[in-house]
Write a protein that holds these residues in place. Structure first.
Motif, short mmCIF file in Angstrom:
data_model
loop_
_atom_site.label_atom_id
_atom_site.label_comp_id
_atom_site.label_asym_id
_atom_site.label_seq_id
_atom_site.Cartn_x
_atom_site.Cartn_y
_atom_site.Cartn_z
N PRO A 128 9.69 5.39 -9.30
CA PRO A 128 10.28 5.55 -7.97
C PRO A 128 9.89 4.35 -7.11
O PRO A 128 8.71 3.93 -7.12
CB PRO A 128 9.63 6.84 -7.45
CG PRO A 128 9.23 7.60 -8.69
CD PRO A 128 8.82 6.54 -9.67
N ALA A 129 10.82 3.77 -6.40
CA ALA A 129 10.56 2.56 -5.62
C ALA A 129 9.36 2.70 -4.67
O ALA A 129 8.56 1.77 -4.54
CB ALA A 129 11.81 2.16 -4.85
N PRO A 130 9.18 3.86 -4.01
CA PRO A 130 8.04 3.99 -3.09
C PRO A 130 6.68 3.81 -3.75
O PRO A 130 5.69 3.58 -3.05
CB PRO A 130 8.21 5.41 -2.53
CG PRO A 130 9.67 5.69 -2.64
CD PRO A 130 10.08 5.04 -3.92
N CYS A 131 6.61 3.91 -5.09
CA CYS A 131 5.33 3.69 -5.78
C CYS A 131 4.79 2.29 -5.52
O CYS A 131 3.58 2.07 -5.51
CB CYS A 131 5.48 3.92 -7.28
SG CYS A 131 5.72 5.63 -7.77
N VAL A 132 5.70 1.32 -5.33
CA VAL A 132 5.25 -0.06 -5.08
C VAL A 132 5.61 -0.54 -3.67
O VAL A 132 5.03 -1.51 -3.18
CB VAL A 132 5.83 -1.03 -6.12
CG1 VAL A 132 5.29 -0.75 -7.50
CG2 VAL A 132 7.35 -1.02 -6.13
N THR A 133 6.55 0.14 -3.01
CA THR A 133 6.96 -0.32 -1.68
C THR A 133 6.31 0.45 -0.55
O THR A 133 6.31 -0.02 0.60
CB THR A 133 8.50 -0.21 -1.51
OG1 THR A 133 8.89 1.16 -1.63
CG2 THR A 133 9.21 -1.05 -2.55
N ASN A 134 5.73 1.63 -0.84
CA ASN A 134 5.19 2.44 0.24
C ASN A 134 3.91 3.17 -0.15
O ASN A 134 3.62 4.25 0.35
CB ASN A 134 6.24 3.46 0.71
CG ASN A 134 5.88 4.10 2.04
OD1 ASN A 134 5.40 3.42 2.95
ND2 ASN A 134 6.07 5.41 2.15
N SER A 135 3.14 2.60 -1.04
CA SER A 135 1.88 3.22 -1.45
C SER A 135 0.70 2.62 -0.69
O SER A 135 0.71 1.44 -0.35
CB SER A 135 1.66 3.02 -2.95
OG SER A 135 0.35 3.41 -3.32
N ARG A 136 -0.29 3.44 -0.44
CA ARG A 136 -1.52 2.93 0.17
C ARG A 136 -2.27 1.99 -0.77
O ARG A 136 -2.95 1.06 -0.34
CB ARG A 136 -2.46 4.09 0.52
CG ARG A 136 -1.99 4.98 1.64
CD ARG A 136 -3.00 6.08 1.93
NE ARG A 136 -2.54 6.93 3.01
CZ ARG A 136 -1.73 7.97 2.84
NH1 ARG A 136 -1.31 8.28 1.63
NH2 ARG A 136 -1.33 8.70 3.87
N ASN B 148 2.35 6.96 0.43
CA ASN B 148 2.00 7.84 -0.67
C ASN B 148 0.74 7.32 -1.36
O ASN B 148 0.23 6.25 -1.02
CB ASN B 148 3.16 7.96 -1.67
CG ASN B 148 3.49 6.65 -2.36
OD1 ASN B 148 2.72 6.14 -3.17
ND2 ASN B 148 4.65 6.07 -2.03
N ASN B 149 0.23 8.07 -2.34
CA ASN B 149 -1.05 7.73 -2.95
C ASN B 149 -0.94 7.22 -4.39
O ASN B 149 -1.90 7.29 -5.15
CB ASN B 149 -1.96 8.97 -2.94
CG ASN B 149 -2.34 9.37 -1.53
OD1 ASN B 149 -2.59 8.53 -0.67
ND2 ASN B 149 -2.36 10.68 -1.27
N PHE B 150 0.24 6.69 -4.76
CA PHE B 150 0.38 6.17 -6.12
C PHE B 150 -0.63 5.06 -6.36
O PHE B 150 -0.78 4.14 -5.56
CB PHE B 150 1.80 5.62 -6.34
CG PHE B 150 2.03 5.09 -7.73
CD1 PHE B 150 2.40 5.94 -8.75
CD2 PHE B 150 1.84 3.74 -8.01
CE1 PHE B 150 2.60 5.45 -10.05
CE2 PHE B 150 2.02 3.24 -9.30
CZ PHE B 150 2.41 4.11 -10.31
N SER B 151 -1.32 5.16 -7.49
CA SER B 151 -2.34 4.19 -7.81
C SER B 151 -2.56 4.10 -9.31
O SER B 151 -2.31 5.09 -10.04
CB SER B 151 -3.67 4.56 -7.12
OG SER B 151 -4.69 3.64 -7.43
N ILE B 152 -3.01 2.96 -9.79
CA ILE B 152 -3.38 2.78 -11.20
C ILE B 152 -4.79 2.20 -11.22
O ILE B 152 -5.07 1.19 -10.56
CB ILE B 152 -2.40 1.81 -11.91
CG1 ILE B 152 -0.98 2.37 -11.90
CG2 ILE B 152 -2.87 1.54 -13.35
CD1 ILE B 152 0.06 1.39 -12.42
#
Length: 289
Positions: free
Chosen positions: A217-225, A282-286
């Protein structure tokens, strides 16, 4: 004296994805998006509860997931999202990217050496990659929805013994974002390295393989903290990949990463660090340790 809570580790993806059968029904695109977002949120909360040793909260969340249809309804919503009137099949982008080498791929197939693809999280046997007949396809999913898709957890799949059990390309389309915790996402990417065959390819094909087709999902890289495009690229480069193609739409980001040399580093040092602040993030992180 207070007793210490016992922590429960999620050993596989299947540990976080319940299997619930719900009668089929048609839902709107808005309801589809809402169901998918809610399912992801509840799964992440349940994974955290299990990690924290809070069994009661985890059980409550499990029941909430079941009440909205569980994995079965999530998969149905995902399939609806792949239909032509809902934005289509993400693998069409991959087939378009491979257009310059289609004659070579067809020649490989004709010579009995087709490019081998592992599709993780497969929902259909009729997507663009399958219909193209360019690949020797192997499809797996936690909860198989069709004949031709093996029910299997990628994180528990036996490691390849040799090149014959490895693949030329692995598809992770809307799979990595499903992994409930940041370290688990990193472990999945590390495991991918062991399944790719970094052999010598004919001139032309070596610019595309061995590779990973990664869709998020685009927000994983465009809108993640904790994640942006720069960090995503840094992680993949550290693993030994180079970017071949990228496409960013309002909903999804598509990547084709070619494995140049699998990393031999013992410590990669990618932590969960805030890059952007804001309540709407959002909190997507690796995490790669």
């Amino acid at each position: 004296m207070a007793t210490k809570k016992k922590k429960t580790k999620l050993k596989s993806l299947s540990a976080s994805r319940p299997h619930t059968v719900i009668p089929a029904r048609s839902i709107s695109s808005k309801a589809t998006r809402t169901l998918i977002r809610s399912h992801h949120t509840l799964e992440k909360q349940r994974a955290k509860a299990l990690t924290d040793g809070d069994g009661a909260k985890a059980e409550t969340l499990r029941k909430q997931i079941e009440a909205q249809g569980g994995l079965e309804n999530y998969q149905r919503a995902s399939l609806l999202g792949q239909s032509n009137d809902r934005g289509g099949d993400s693998s069409r982008v991959l087939v378009e990217w491979l257009a310059p080498v289609l004659p070579m791929l067809k020649e490989q197939t004709a010579n009995g050496q087709p490019v081998r693809m592992l599709e993780v999280g497969a929902l259909s046997v009729t997507n663009a990659c399958s219909k193209s007949r360019l690949f020797n396809m192997e499809r797996i999913d936690l909860n198989s929805q069709a004949e031709g898709i093996t029910q299997q957890d990628f994180m528990e799949r036996p490691l390849p013994l040799d090149g014959r059990e490895q693949f030329d390309i692995i598809s992770l389309s809307l799979v990595l974002n499903y992994v409930p915790d940041a370290m688990g996402k990193g472990e999945m990417l590390l495991r991918v390295l062991k399944f790719l065959d970094a052999k010598k390819y004919p001139e032309g094909l070596k610019g595309y393989f061995a590779s990973v087709f990664l869709v998020l999902p685009a927000p994983c890289v465009t809108n993640s903290r904790y994640m942006d495009e720069g960090k995503m690229e840094a992680i993949m480069v550290a693993l030994g990949f180079v970017m071949v193609k990228k496409k960013l739409s309002t909903k999804l980001v598509y990547y084709l990463w070619r494995l140049e040399a699998a990393t031999t580093k013992r410590s990669l040092g990618f932590k969960k660090e805030e890059l952007r602040s804001g309540k709407t993030r959002n909190n997507f992180s690796i995490v790669l340790k």
